[in-house]
Scaffold this motif. Structure first.
Motif, mmCIF file in Angstrom:
data_model
loop_
_atom_site.group_PDB
_atom_site.id
_atom_site.type_symbol
_atom_site.label_atom_id
_atom_site.label_comp_id
_atom_site.label_asym_id
_atom_site.label_seq_id
_atom_site.Cartn_x
_atom_site.Cartn_y
_atom_site.Cartn_z
ATOM 1 N N GLU A 1 17.799 -1.628 3.590
ATOM 2 C CA GLU A 1 16.663 -2.130 4.360
ATOM 3 C C GLU A 1 15.319 -1.890 3.677
ATOM 4 O O GLU A 1 14.303 -2.454 4.072
ATOM 5 N N CYS A 2 15.323 -1.035 2.647
ATOM 6 C CA CYS A 2 14.076 -0.738 1.926
ATOM 7 C C CYS A 2 13.994 -1.444 0.577
ATOM 8 O O CYS A 2 13.025 -1.246 -0.168
ATOM 9 N N VAL A 3 14.994 -2.267 0.262
ATOM 10 C CA VAL A 3 15.092 -2.824 -1.081
ATOM 11 C C VAL A 3 13.894 -3.697 -1.436
ATOM 12 O O VAL A 3 13.481 -3.759 -2.597
ATOM 13 N N GLU A 4 13.275 -4.351 -0.459
ATOM 14 C CA GLU A 4 12.152 -5.229 -0.772
ATOM 15 C C GLU A 4 10.922 -4.450 -1.223
ATOM 16 O O GLU A 4 10.029 -5.007 -1.882
ATOM 17 N N TYR A 5 10.847 -3.154 -0.886
ATOM 18 C CA TYR A 5 9.697 -2.344 -1.274
ATOM 19 C C TYR A 5 9.884 -1.666 -2.630
ATOM 20 O O TYR A 5 8.912 -1.213 -3.239
ATOM 21 N N LEU A 6 11.118 -1.568 -3.108
ATOM 22 C CA LEU A 6 11.394 -0.839 -4.332
ATOM 23 C C LEU A 6 10.633 -1.382 -5.548
ATOM 24 O O LEU A 6 10.050 -0.588 -6.300
ATOM 25 N N PRO A 7 10.600 -2.708 -5.796
ATOM 26 C CA PRO A 7 9.842 -3.192 -6.962
ATOM 27 C C PRO A 7 8.379 -2.767 -6.925
ATOM 28 O O PRO A 7 7.795 -2.415 -7.962
ATOM 29 N N PHE A 8 7.795 -2.803 -5.743
ATOM 30 C CA PHE A 8 6.408 -2.399 -5.538
ATOM 31 C C PHE A 8 6.206 -0.935 -5.937
ATOM 32 O O PHE A 8 5.230 -0.580 -6.616
ATOM 33 N N VAL A 9 7.147 -0.079 -5.569
ATOM 34 C CA VAL A 9 7.054 1.351 -5.879
ATOM 35 C C VAL A 9 7.317 1.596 -7.367
ATOM 36 O O VAL A 9 6.683 2.462 -7.983
ATOM 37 N N ILE A 10 8.224 0.833 -7.971
ATOM 38 C CA ILE A 10 8.481 0.961 -9.405
ATOM 39 C C ILE A 10 7.217 0.662 -10.199
ATOM 40 O O ILE A 10 6.841 1.401 -11.123
ATOM 41 N N VAL A 11 6.549 -0.418 -9.856
ATOM 42 C CA VAL A 11 5.306 -0.792 -10.552
ATOM 43 C C VAL A 11 4.256 0.303 -10.380
ATOM 44 O O VAL A 11 3.527 0.643 -11.314
ATOM 45 N N THR A 12 4.181 0.867 -9.177
ATOM 46 C CA THR A 12 3.254 1.976 -8.936
ATOM 47 C C THR A 12 3.547 3.137 -9.885
ATOM 48 O O THR A 12 2.634 3.705 -10.490
ATOM 49 N N GLY A 13 4.828 3.485 -10.011
ATOM 50 C CA GLY A 13 5.210 4.569 -10.916
ATOM 51 C C GLY A 13 4.838 4.265 -12.357
ATOM 52 O O GLY A 13 4.391 5.156 -13.098
ATOM 53 N N CYS A 14 4.999 3.012 -12.788
ATOM 54 C CA CYS A 14 4.653 2.624 -14.162
ATOM 55 C C CYS A 14 3.158 2.750 -14.420
ATOM 56 O O CYS A 14 2.731 3.196 -15.497
ATOM 57 N N LEU A 15 2.350 2.346 -13.451
ATOM 58 C CA LEU A 15 0.898 2.443 -13.613
ATOM 59 C C LEU A 15 0.454 3.906 -13.668
ATOM 60 O O LEU A 15 -0.416 4.266 -14.477
ATOM 61 N N LEU A 16 1.031 4.746 -12.831
ATOM 62 C CA LEU A 16 0.711 6.169 -12.889
ATOM 63 C C LEU A 16 1.181 6.776 -14.211
ATOM 64 O O LEU A 16 0.509 7.650 -14.780
#
Length: 452
Positions: free
Chosen positions: A384-399
């Motif tokens: 149910e959270c899979v749609e948010y995962l790409p968004f969080v991955i990109v956040t991690g890359c920017l940090l």
């Protein structure tokens, strides 16, 4: 020997004229009583067991509350999890026990009683909160945290009303760094779980909006090519690879996951990312649908620099190195492969493959550092959270890029090189122009190796 001794009284009674059956029964009764007495010595009263567990749990809770600034966050999270599990099991045990007319008084077992002041407030007030504690808690120094807070404050202040920007950022970084649940985050920052959840996604959005310029594929081509030039890779503009992020259930099939395509420079910075592709897609399909491909092929804005002239006069256009799962293109050079394992590589081909393999290590290292620093990304995500995962991955890359720019790298002892296995070798049509470019570059690398 004990059994033999118990039978002797019965035999003596029989010899003096007593009833044999009765005396045998008496002997068995004595044996049974002795067995019962022995058994009762080993019997553990469930009420006493529950009381003991409760007492130990309460002691552990007290220890945790008194030392949560001294223990590592990973240690407190593990201890909290164990205490919660123990408390739940104890509650179930008590529900199964019969009610006693003289019940024992059990110690309170709530392992996570709130402190007068939340953990983060006490963390900020602690004189011992040096950079090592900031790195342990948030995987960055206090100076980097303060700088990041200054960059995001305007976005955070207008989006969250129930929590201050510094608390919102710290809570989100803590969740990212340790893969902590919203409940665990809320407890440490004195907020509700729903507020912790909202703050996390607001912070991710603010990072995406304010730090997007740190993906430098379109702005730092000269710096990138110079860096790879030092590695004997003239005119190289990055290394392209794929990583998998696990998903629970069978939404994407058995062992399904989301694929993440990333272009990385010689420092391990992410230059371009494309996240959220289902693992059912082939690597070349992911490439063809990415903005990286369109930026080179369809609306040329990438790799538009001049060609590099080799010592033999060959011209090498700007290129990217990619794994063998990608197609060989004039701007995307993959290693030499042999369909027939009996065929050997020439010395020139080996020279290219060796340099290619070494460069691909930049991708594996970048993925490894990303997951080591932001452990939330290494966890298996719910469907149910899979749609948010790409968004969080990109956040991690920017940090990740932000901290490299700040000179803060992930601790080496926690970094595991990520090399995705099992990706199919591309078997489509081969570009003849790309073959000529790769051969010329391979010959150049072979000459460089000989000169060394």
């Amino acid at each position: 020997m004990a059994h033999s001794d118990q039978q002797r009284p019965s035999t003596a009674a029989c010899g003096s004229g007593g009833n044999n059956n009765g005396n045998s029964s008496t002997g068995r009764t004595a044996t049974k009583r002795k067995a019962n007495k022995s058994g009762s010595a080993n019997y553990l009263d469930p009420q006493k067991l529950a009381a003991t567990i409760s007492s130990v749990t309460s002691t552990a809770c007290s220890f945790l509350r008194q030392n949560d600034l001294v223990l590592l966050p990973s240690q407190t999270l593990l201890l909290e999890s164990l205490l919660s599990s123990t408390s739940l099991s104890l509650t179930r045990l008590l529900s199964l026990l019969p009610k006693s007319s003289d019940p024992l008084s059990l110690s309170p077992t709530s392992p996570l009683l709130p402190q007068p002041q939340c953990w983060f407030h006490r963390f900020l007030s602690s004189a011992s909160a040096d950079d090592s504690m900031w790195f342990d808690a948030f995987h960055m120094s206090r100076l980097s945290f303060t700088h990041l807070l200054n960059l995001l404050s305007a976005s955070l202040g207008s989006a969250i009303s129930k929590i201050s920007p510094d608390y919102a950022l710290a809570a989100s970084l803590f969740r990212l760094a340790h893969g902590a649940s919203y409940k665990a985050v809320a407890r440490r920052f004195g907020i509700e779980s729903s507020v912790a959840c909202r703050a996390f996604y607001v912070v991710c959005k603010a990072i995406n909006e304010n730090l997007g310029h740190l993906f430098e594929a379109r702005t730092a081509s000269e710096r990138i090519s110079v860096g790879f030039g030092w590695k004997s890779l003239p005119n190289c503009f990055g290394v392209l690879g794929l990583a998998r992020f696990r998903i629970e259930g069978e939404l994407l099939g058995k062992n399904g996951c989301l694929m993440f395509q990333a272009l990385v420079d010689y420092e391990g910075k992410f230059l371009d990312v494309s996240a959220g592709w289902p693992s059912t897609m082939k690597p070349e399909s992911i490439l063809y649908q990415s903005k990286l491909y369109s930026g080179v092929e369809e609306s040329p804005e990438l790799l538009q620099g001049p060609s590099y002239k080799l010592s033999d006069g060959s011209l090498i256009p700007p290129y990217i190195l990619g794994d063998s799962c990608f197609p060989l293109l004039p701007w995307l050079l993959t290693p030499y492969n042999r369909l027939n394992e009996e065929d050997s590589f020439s010395s020139v081909e080996r020279a290219f493959n060796s340099a290619h393999d070494q460069a691909m290590g930049s991708v594996g290292s970048a993925f490894g550092r990303l997951l080591a620093r932001w452990q939330l990304l290494s966890k298996q995500w719910k469907e149910e959270c899979v749609e948010y995962l790409p968004f969080v991955i990109v956040t991690g890359c920017l940090l990740h890029n932000f901290l490299i720019k700040r000179g803060e790298s992930a601790a080496e002892e926690f970094v595991e090189h990520i090399n995705e296995e099992g990706l199919p070798v591309y078997e489509g049509v081969v570009d003849e122009g790309a073959l000529r470019i790769r051969d010329a570059l391979a010959l150049h690398m072979s000459r460089v190796n000989i000169e060394r």
